[in-house]
Design an enzyme around this catalytic site. Structure first.
Site, PDB file in Angstrom:
ATOM      1  N   HIS A 173     -25.987 -38.708  21.828  1.00 35.41           N
ATOM      2  CA  HIS A 173     -26.904 -39.810  21.507  1.00 35.41           C
ATOM      3  C   HIS A 173     -27.593 -40.327  22.780  1.00 35.41           C
ATOM      4  O   HIS A 173     -27.689 -41.530  23.009  1.00 35.41           O
ATOM      5  CB  HIS A 173     -26.170 -40.946  20.797  1.00 35.41           C
ATOM      6  CG  HIS A 173     -25.527 -40.518  19.514  1.00 35.41           C
ATOM      7  ND1 HIS A 173     -26.036 -40.839  18.274  1.00 35.41           N
ATOM      8  CD2 HIS A 173     -24.427 -39.771  19.278  1.00 35.41           C
ATOM      9  CE1 HIS A 173     -25.261 -40.313  17.345  1.00 35.41           C
ATOM     10  NE2 HIS A 173     -24.278 -39.656  17.922  1.00 35.41           N
ATOM     11  N   TYR A 217     -15.696 -41.256  24.201  1.00 40.12           N
ATOM     12  CA  TYR A 217     -16.731 -42.193  24.643  1.00 40.12           C
ATOM     13  C   TYR A 217     -16.393 -42.724  26.037  1.00 40.12           C
ATOM     14  O   TYR A 217     -17.263 -42.904  26.885  1.00 40.12           O
ATOM     15  CB  TYR A 217     -16.863 -43.376  23.668  1.00 40.12           C
ATOM     16  CG  TYR A 217     -17.462 -43.027  22.327  1.00 40.12           C
ATOM     17  CD1 TYR A 217     -17.333 -41.757  21.790  1.00 40.12           C
ATOM     18  CD2 TYR A 217     -18.149 -43.975  21.583  1.00 40.12           C
ATOM     19  CE1 TYR A 217     -17.874 -41.435  20.559  1.00 40.12           C
ATOM     20  CE2 TYR A 217     -18.693 -43.668  20.347  1.00 40.12           C
ATOM     21  CZ  TYR A 217     -18.550 -42.398  19.843  1.00 40.12           C
ATOM     22  OH  TYR A 217     -19.083 -42.083  18.616  1.00 40.12           O
TER      23      TYR A 217
HETATM   24  C1  HEM Z   1     -14.693 -36.614  17.538  1.00 39.88           C
HETATM   25  C2  HEM Z   1     -15.860 -37.038  17.072  1.00 39.88           C
HETATM   26  C3  HEM Z   1     -16.928 -37.622  17.969  1.00 39.88           C
HETATM   27  C4  HEM Z   1     -17.141 -37.425  19.292  1.00 39.88           C
HETATM   28  C5  HEM Z   1     -16.359 -36.548  20.261  1.00 39.88           C
HETATM   29  C6  HEM Z   1     -18.282 -38.238  19.672  1.00 39.88           C
HETATM   30  C7  HEM Z   1     -18.805 -38.320  20.948  1.00 39.88           C
HETATM   31  C8  HEM Z   1     -19.719 -39.247  21.379  1.00 39.88           C
HETATM   32  C9  HEM Z   1     -20.057 -39.522  22.749  1.00 39.88           C
HETATM   33  C10 HEM Z   1     -19.484 -38.791  23.945  1.00 39.88           C
HETATM   34  C11 HEM Z   1     -20.963 -40.511  22.784  1.00 39.88           C
HETATM   35  C12 HEM Z   1     -21.596 -41.178  24.032  1.00 39.88           C
HETATM   36  C13 HEM Z   1     -20.728 -42.367  24.451  1.00 39.88           C
HETATM   37  C14 HEM Z   1     -21.240 -43.095  25.689  1.00 39.88           C
HETATM   38  O1  HEM Z   1     -21.489 -42.479  26.737  1.00 39.88           O
HETATM   39  O2  HEM Z   1     -21.364 -44.360  25.645  1.00 39.88           O
HETATM   40  C15 HEM Z   1     -21.226 -40.853  21.428  1.00 39.88           C
HETATM   41  C16 HEM Z   1     -22.123 -41.802  21.026  1.00 39.88           C
HETATM   42  C17 HEM Z   1     -22.295 -42.168  19.720  1.00 39.88           C
HETATM   43  N1  HEM Z   1     -21.598 -41.719  18.612  1.00 39.88           N
HETATM   44 FE1  HEM Z   1     -20.184 -40.320  18.593  1.00 39.88          FE
HETATM   45  N2  HEM Z   1     -18.741 -38.902  18.579  1.00 39.88           N
HETATM   46  C18 HEM Z   1     -17.937 -38.554  17.517  1.00 39.88           C
HETATM   47  C19 HEM Z   1     -18.049 -39.003  16.231  1.00 39.88           C
HETATM   48  C20 HEM Z   1     -18.933 -39.949  15.812  1.00 39.88           C
HETATM   49  C21 HEM Z   1     -18.996 -40.496  14.485  1.00 39.88           C
HETATM   50  C22 HEM Z   1     -18.075 -40.133  13.337  1.00 39.88           C
HETATM   51  C23 HEM Z   1     -20.002 -41.416  14.493  1.00 39.88           C
HETATM   52  C24 HEM Z   1     -20.482 -42.301  13.370  1.00 39.88           C
HETATM   53  C25 HEM Z   1     -19.673 -42.921  12.552  1.00 39.88           C
HETATM   54  C26 HEM Z   1     -20.577 -41.437  15.813  1.00 39.88           C
HETATM   55  C27 HEM Z   1     -21.628 -42.243  16.213  1.00 39.88           C
HETATM   56  C28 HEM Z   1     -22.075 -42.361  17.504  1.00 39.88           C
HETATM   57  C29 HEM Z   1     -23.148 -43.243  17.902  1.00 39.88           C
HETATM   58  C30 HEM Z   1     -23.968 -44.141  16.992  1.00 39.88           C
HETATM   59  C31 HEM Z   1     -23.274 -43.109  19.283  1.00 39.88           C
HETATM   60  C32 HEM Z   1     -24.287 -43.821  20.177  1.00 39.88           C
HETATM   61  C33 HEM Z   1     -23.709 -45.151  20.602  1.00 39.88           C
HETATM   62  C34 HEM Z   1     -24.610 -45.787  21.604  1.00 39.88           C
HETATM   63  O3  HEM Z   1     -25.736 -46.173  21.210  1.00 39.88           O
HETATM   64  O4  HEM Z   1     -24.192 -45.876  22.762  1.00 39.88           O
HETATM   65  N3  HEM Z   1     -19.906 -40.542  16.586  1.00 39.88           N
HETATM   66  N4  HEM Z   1     -20.464 -40.075  20.578  1.00 39.88           N
END
Ligand code: HEM
Length: 330
Positions: free
Chosen positions: A50, A308
């Site tokens: 993202h 995260y």
């Molecule tokens: C094991 C499963 C998942 C992994 C490994 C993952 C991994 C990540 C990572 C690495 C980030 C960036 C975090 C940062 O640097 O601040 C991220 C952001 C995000 N993830 Fe996931 N994610 C997973 C599942 C999900 C699920 C299930 C959702 C929704 C329900 C989701 C929604 C989001 C959103 C909306 C962001 C952006 C948040 C922001 O605006 O900073 N993710 N994810």
């Protein structure tokens, strides 16, 4: 200020977690996830997933209707500020936003206590798989162009595939619905727990939009010009589990007949670029919860928190190095 804020928080969030799936002996660590997600061309200083997004600000106007189920102070009728972020899935901060398969909204709501409620929500209402190991395999299959084979080999992906086949992306972030996907427990003043999921449901009607399809930031530009006309509003709607629903399983849709509660209105009044916006420093870890909300045992929730933190640690370090040894302070 942006740099100080970004490096101040992650020190406490850096532990390298390892997960063991309940149904297998395989393990996948937070580092494994981030190495896979960032790929070979690391976008220095950006989120590993993202990466493309922008900050929004506004107030959560709580209706008070959820207060009977959760003692969290931000569900008492009242008005609470938030910082949020719209984004699209992917690790490239300059990719065309219209082409991304998933759109997202993250929120940090600030009650009148020292607490915060952070939630990061996506457009699909369910996940394709239910364990961190399978989620890792799904990400790898997407990168290897073998997602068809992966879906065929994993029947629990059925509800997600059905959603994907019927989903029509709208022309605006303001007209999408965003889902918690995972279940959490609402905890009332007596300590009683009730499993629930939530969704951010748009008040704006899809359709009346002029979009510059050729622009890489088409969705962002549309949102900014929409916001100049009026605040953008969403309902925050909770769906309660019944005894038939398994709160640990994010791959299954709950019946539409389950009870729903309108917890309040998310009203967005301001937006800013992420580069100099407050949202850039935030790790929208889904386990940052106020008293009155507890995580379910869904193992992907824990894997998310660890991944995260690892992404946040890496991008914060890159920003710090750029600031300390780069040309900015020489
Ligand atoms: C094991 C499963 C998942 C992994 C490994 C993952 C991994 C990540 C990572 C690495 C980030 C960036 C975090 C940062 O640097 O601040 C991220 C952001 C995000 N993830 Fe996931 N994610 C997973 C599942 C999900 C699920 C299930 C959702 C929704 C329900 C989701 C929604 C989001 C959103 C909306 C962001 C952006 C948040 C922001 O605006 O900073 N993710 N994810």
């Amino acid at each position: 200020m942006r740099y100080i804020a970004l490096v101040a928080v992650p020190a406490v969030l850096t532990a390298a977690f390892l997960y063991t799936a309940s149904d297998s002996r395989q393990t996948v660590s937070a580092q494994d996830f981030i190495n896979l997600q960032q790929g070979s061309s690391v976008q220095q200083g950006f989120r590993r997933a993202h990466a493309k997004g922008f900050c929004v600000y506004g107030r959560f106007e709580a209706s008070g209707e959820l207060a009977a189920y959760s003692r969290a102070s931000l569900f008492q009728a009242g008005s609470y500020p938030f910082i949020g972020r719209f984004s699209v899935a992917g690790s490239n901060p300059t990719a065309p936003d219209l082409k991304a398969p998933v759109r997202s909204l993250a929120l940090t709501i600030l009650p009148n206590t020292a607490e915060q409620w952070r939630t990061a929500m996506n457009t699909p209402p369910v996940l394709a798989v239910g364990t961190p190991e399978k989620f890792y395999q799904q990400l790898a299959a997407l990168q290897n162009n073998s997602i068809g084979e992966f879906f065929a080999a994993n029947p629990e992906t059925a509800a997600f595939r059905q959603w994907r086949a019927s989903y029509q992306p709208t022309q605006s972030y303001a007209t999408e619905q965003y889902h918690s996907i995972h279940a959490f427990y609402l905890v009332d003043s007596q300590g009683q727990q009730q499993a629930a999921r939530w969704a951010i449901v748009p008040k704006a009607v899809a359709g009346n939009t002029t979009l510059d399809d050729s622009a890489d930031n088409a969705l962002e530009q549309e949102f900014l010009s929409r916001l100049k006309q009026a605040p953008v509003e969403f309902d925050l709607v909770f769906t309660l589990a019944t005894e038939k629903d398994n709160p640990q399983d994010p791959t299954v849709l709950w019946p539409e007949t389950n009870p729903q509660i309108q917890a309040g209105i998310i009203q967005i009044t301001l937006a800013s670029k992420q580069e100099n916006g407050l949202c850039n420093a935030i790790n929208f870890d889904p386990l940052v919860l106020p008293d009155g909300l507890l995580p379910s045992a869904d193992p992907i929730l824990r894997a998310r928190a660890a991944a995260y933190a690892e992404s946040h640690r890496r991008r914060a370090r890159e920003v710090l190095m750029e600031t300390v040894v780069g040309d900015k302070h020489e």
